[in-house]
Motif scaffolding. Sequence first.
Motif, PDB file in Angstrom:
ATOM      1  N   ALA A  32      28.306  22.865 -13.870  1.00 61.24           N
ATOM      2  CA  ALA A  32      28.515  21.672 -13.055  1.00 61.24           C
ATOM      3  C   ALA A  32      29.950  21.544 -12.570  1.00 61.24           C
ATOM      4  CB  ALA A  32      28.129  20.429 -13.855  1.00 61.24           C
ATOM      5  N   ILE A  33      30.894  22.067 -13.330  1.00 60.55           N
ATOM      6  CA  ILE A  33      32.309  21.937 -12.971  1.00 60.55           C
ATOM      7  C   ILE A  33      32.739  22.982 -11.952  1.00 60.55           C
ATOM      8  CG2 ILE A  33      34.662  22.138 -13.874  1.00 60.55           C
ATOM      9  CD1 ILE A  33      33.661  20.879 -16.475  1.00 60.55           C
ATOM     10  N   VAL A  34      32.236  24.184 -12.119  1.00 58.54           N
ATOM     11  CA  VAL A  34      32.695  25.312 -11.293  1.00 58.54           C
ATOM     12  C   VAL A  34      31.874  25.403 -10.016  1.00 58.54           C
ATOM     13  CG1 VAL A  34      32.970  27.813 -11.209  1.00 58.54           C
ATOM     14  CG2 VAL A  34      33.478  26.570 -13.316  1.00 58.54           C
ATOM     15  N   GLN A  35      32.528  25.629  -8.902  1.00 62.21           N
ATOM     16  CA  GLN A  35      31.833  25.847  -7.634  1.00 62.21           C
ATOM     17  C   GLN A  35      31.547  27.339  -7.488  1.00 62.21           C
ATOM     18  OE1 GLN A  35      33.902  25.841  -3.872  1.00 62.21           O
ATOM     19  NE2 GLN A  35      32.469  24.366  -2.982  1.00 62.21           N
ATOM     20  N   ALA A  36      30.459  27.777  -8.113  1.00 63.57           N
ATOM     21  CA  ALA A  36      30.059  29.180  -8.057  1.00 63.57           C
ATOM     22  C   ALA A  36      28.803  29.280  -7.209  1.00 63.57           C
ATOM     23  CB  ALA A  36      29.805  29.726  -9.462  1.00 63.57           C
ATOM     24  N   ARG A  37      28.918  29.821  -6.011  1.00 61.77           N
ATOM     25  CA  ARG A  37      27.790  29.807  -5.082  1.00 61.77           C
ATOM     26  C   ARG A  37      27.201  31.198  -4.849  1.00 61.77           C
ATOM     27  NH1 ARG A  37      30.132  26.429  -0.127  1.00 61.77           N
ATOM     28  NH2 ARG A  37      31.504  28.246  -0.069  1.00 61.77           N
ATOM     29  N   ARG A  38      27.980  32.235  -4.971  1.00 61.80           N
ATOM     30  CA  ARG A  38      27.459  33.581  -4.764  1.00 61.80           C
ATOM     31  C   ARG A  38      26.838  34.103  -6.062  1.00 61.80           C
ATOM     32  NH1 ARG A  38      31.733  32.983  -1.321  1.00 61.80           N
ATOM     33  NH2 ARG A  38      31.462  33.818   0.798  1.00 61.80           N
TER      34      ARG A  38
ATOM     35  N   GLU B 174      26.011  36.507   2.686  1.00 62.88           N
ATOM     36  CA  GLU B 174      25.608  37.158   1.439  1.00 62.88           C
ATOM     37  C   GLU B 174      24.398  36.498   0.782  1.00 62.88           C
ATOM     38  OE1 GLU B 174      28.985  38.247  -1.176  1.00 62.88           O
ATOM     39  OE2 GLU B 174      30.180  37.276   0.364  1.00 62.88           O
ATOM     40  N   MET B 175      24.101  35.261   1.168  1.00 63.50           N
ATOM     41  CA  MET B 175      22.938  34.556   0.612  1.00 63.50           C
ATOM     42  C   MET B 175      22.163  33.928   1.765  1.00 63.50           C
ATOM     43  SD  MET B 175      24.394  32.862  -2.914  1.00 63.50           S
ATOM     44  CE  MET B 175      22.757  32.325  -3.371  1.00 63.50           C
ATOM     45  N   SER B 176      21.788  34.763   2.698  1.00 65.37           N
ATOM     46  CA  SER B 176      21.157  34.308   3.924  1.00 65.37           C
ATOM     47  C   SER B 176      19.768  33.735   3.665  1.00 65.37           C
ATOM     48  CB  SER B 176      21.061  35.464   4.914  1.00 65.37           C
ATOM     49  OG  SER B 176      20.350  35.077   6.067  1.00 65.37           O
ATOM     50  N   MET B 177      19.405  32.739   4.458  1.00 57.83           N
ATOM     51  CA  MET B 177      18.058  32.184   4.439  1.00 57.83           C
ATOM     52  C   MET B 177      17.139  32.889   5.430  1.00 57.83           C
ATOM     53  SD  MET B 177      18.716  28.064   4.342  1.00 57.83           S
ATOM     54  CE  MET B 177      19.736  27.285   3.086  1.00 57.83           C
ATOM     55  N   GLU B 178      17.673  33.874   6.150  1.00 60.85           N
ATOM     56  CA  GLU B 178      16.934  34.444   7.277  1.00 60.85           C
ATOM     57  C   GLU B 178      15.575  35.001   6.871  1.00 60.85           C
ATOM     58  OE1 GLU B 178      17.460  37.739  10.868  1.00 60.85           O
ATOM     59  OE2 GLU B 178      19.205  37.047   9.719  1.00 60.85           O
ATOM     60  N   LYS B 179      15.502  35.718   5.765  1.00 64.42           N
ATOM     61  CA  LYS B 179      14.244  36.352   5.379  1.00 64.42           C
ATOM     62  C   LYS B 179      13.170  35.316   5.062  1.00 64.42           C
ATOM     63  CE  LYS B 179      12.135  39.635   2.151  1.00 64.42           C
ATOM     64  NZ  LYS B 179      11.267  40.170   3.229  1.00 64.42           N
ATOM     65  N   ILE B 180      13.513  34.306   4.280  1.00 67.23           N
ATOM     66  CA  ILE B 180      12.518  33.304   3.919  1.00 67.23           C
ATOM     67  C   ILE B 180      12.113  32.476   5.131  1.00 67.23           C
ATOM     68  CG2 ILE B 180      14.120  31.458   3.209  1.00 67.23           C
ATOM     69  CD1 ILE B 180      12.187  30.956   0.859  1.00 67.23           C
ATOM     70  N   LEU B 181      13.054  32.228   6.039  1.00 63.27           N
ATOM     71  CA  LEU B 181      12.718  31.513   7.261  1.00 63.27           C
ATOM     72  C   LEU B 181      11.773  32.335   8.125  1.00 63.27           C
ATOM     73  CD1 LEU B 181      16.201  30.000   8.222  1.00 63.27           C
ATOM     74  CD2 LEU B 181      14.195  28.728   7.462  1.00 63.27           C
ATOM     75  N   ALA B 182      12.078  33.623   8.271  1.00 68.78           N
ATOM     76  CA  ALA B 182      11.253  34.487   9.111  1.00 68.78           C
ATOM     77  C   ALA B 182       9.878  34.735   8.503  1.00 68.78           C
ATOM     78  CB  ALA B 182      11.969  35.814   9.348  1.00 68.78           C
TER      79      ALA B 182
ATOM     80  N   THR C 214      24.908  24.474  -4.313  1.00 67.55           N
ATOM     81  CA  THR C 214      24.644  25.898  -4.488  1.00 67.55           C
ATOM     82  C   THR C 214      23.628  26.420  -3.486  1.00 67.55           C
ATOM     83  OG1 THR C 214      25.057  25.684  -6.865  1.00 67.55           O
ATOM     84  CG2 THR C 214      23.872  27.646  -6.164  1.00 67.55           C
ATOM     85  N   LEU C 215      22.712  25.576  -3.030  1.00 68.64           N
ATOM     86  CA  LEU C 215      21.589  26.018  -2.212  1.00 68.64           C
ATOM     87  C   LEU C 215      21.857  25.935  -0.718  1.00 68.64           C
ATOM     88  CD1 LEU C 215      18.653  24.478  -4.276  1.00 68.64           C
ATOM     89  CD2 LEU C 215      19.800  26.692  -4.558  1.00 68.64           C
ATOM     90  N   VAL C 216      22.560  24.894  -0.280  1.00 67.43           N
ATOM     91  CA  VAL C 216      22.965  24.763   1.129  1.00 67.43           C
ATOM     92  C   VAL C 216      24.462  24.495   1.135  1.00 67.43           C
ATOM     93  CG1 VAL C 216      22.655  23.544   3.302  1.00 67.43           C
ATOM     94  CG2 VAL C 216      20.702  23.829   1.767  1.00 67.43           C
TER      95      VAL C 216
END
Length: 414
Positions: A19-25, A302-310, A350-352
């Motif tokens: 919760a403290i750390v901004q770890a997104r990748r 690096e964490m694209s939504m493109e595949k799930i969108l397509a 983390t998600l958007v």
Amino acid sequence: MAGFYFFLAIVSVMFTWAAIVQARRVYWLAPLYFLAAWLAGELALIHLIWQIGLTALLAFSGLLGEPLAQIGLGLFALSWLGLVYLHVQAMDSPRVLGLALRRGLGEGYRNEIPTERHKLLEDGISAGSWLKPFAMKRRGVRVHSHLAYGDAGDRNRLDIYHSDQPREGGFPVLLQVHGGGWMIGEKEQQALPLMYHLAERGWICVAINYRLSPKAAFPAHIVDVKKAIAWIRENIAEYGGNPDYIAITGGSAGGHLSSLAALTPNYAPFQPDFEDADTSIQAAVPFYGVYDFLDRDGIRPEMSMEKILADKVLQVSREENPELWEAGSPLTHVSDNAPPMFVVHGSHDTLVWVEEAQNFVAALEQASKEPVAYAELPGAQHAFEVFHSVRTDHTVHAVTEFLEWAHARWDRAD
């Protein structure tokens, strides 16, 4: 018991650290990381209470003398420091939200709200609320459930929340669009703290289901949102609502759909067979939304939504139908025709990622003739406002102020 205490200490430290750390990748770990950070960040003081209570119980039982339990105590102590930090961070939310509203609406925005409505605004929060995070219902609020607004069965049903006390001129309306990645979710699962709060104070709130992927392909989702707006305009007066004033909100996929609806009034491609219906929106409050299917600024390569969108949502690649991807992006439709908007996002989402909201707001501020407020909440995760918490309740109060301001401004102009 000492081993179990040690195990819980490790888990607690991991949740608090997340919760403290901004770890997104974090790639495939993103859902688990989000869940840990979300629960620790929004329920920090509740976690602190049960952890201290468990420690006191072990101390009373004489089990803290075991080496493994003492190591666990040290880990729990680290967790407690982090949880106190998270709680203090959440308590700072009204400063951030207030600054956002003053910057976007003007220093004296509260003076534009009618005096008789001021008594319904709240600056403080009740511990009795956030200590019971899942207690949603409020006295005097009626709910009409599962009303049909379209012909898609359960996915075209809505709930209406309103006070049992009438309001002169009719209740202004807030339409709530749930999230869930365009593939899951129900109308009863999101924004209940906001809807009950507003319904207590003379608003009518409408929460909808809509068709989901992969059974339905975009633009079915936004078509349903538009159908709901048209239904509200035709029917909400029967429930005491004012059909001339409709605001919209939603989180995640709901943030995408609510902002897209707000920016595409009477847009024929999203209104098949009901092109003449008025689907204009008078104000919008998107939470942690996706604003650009195309990711044209390369925010998340690096964490694209493109595949799930397509594959699941649009069910066509961007190369095969670039026009659909373009039309489905709220960023495409930013113009001087946008209604007043209050965009809310968490810095640690983390998600958007928050940069998507920053770019969207920058485009709105440049193009729109109407005020734009933007609150970037430090430490907030995705879906932070689903249940009561310190941060949620402060945000609910700020959104209430924005909507009261927007409605008062509209009422004077009308």
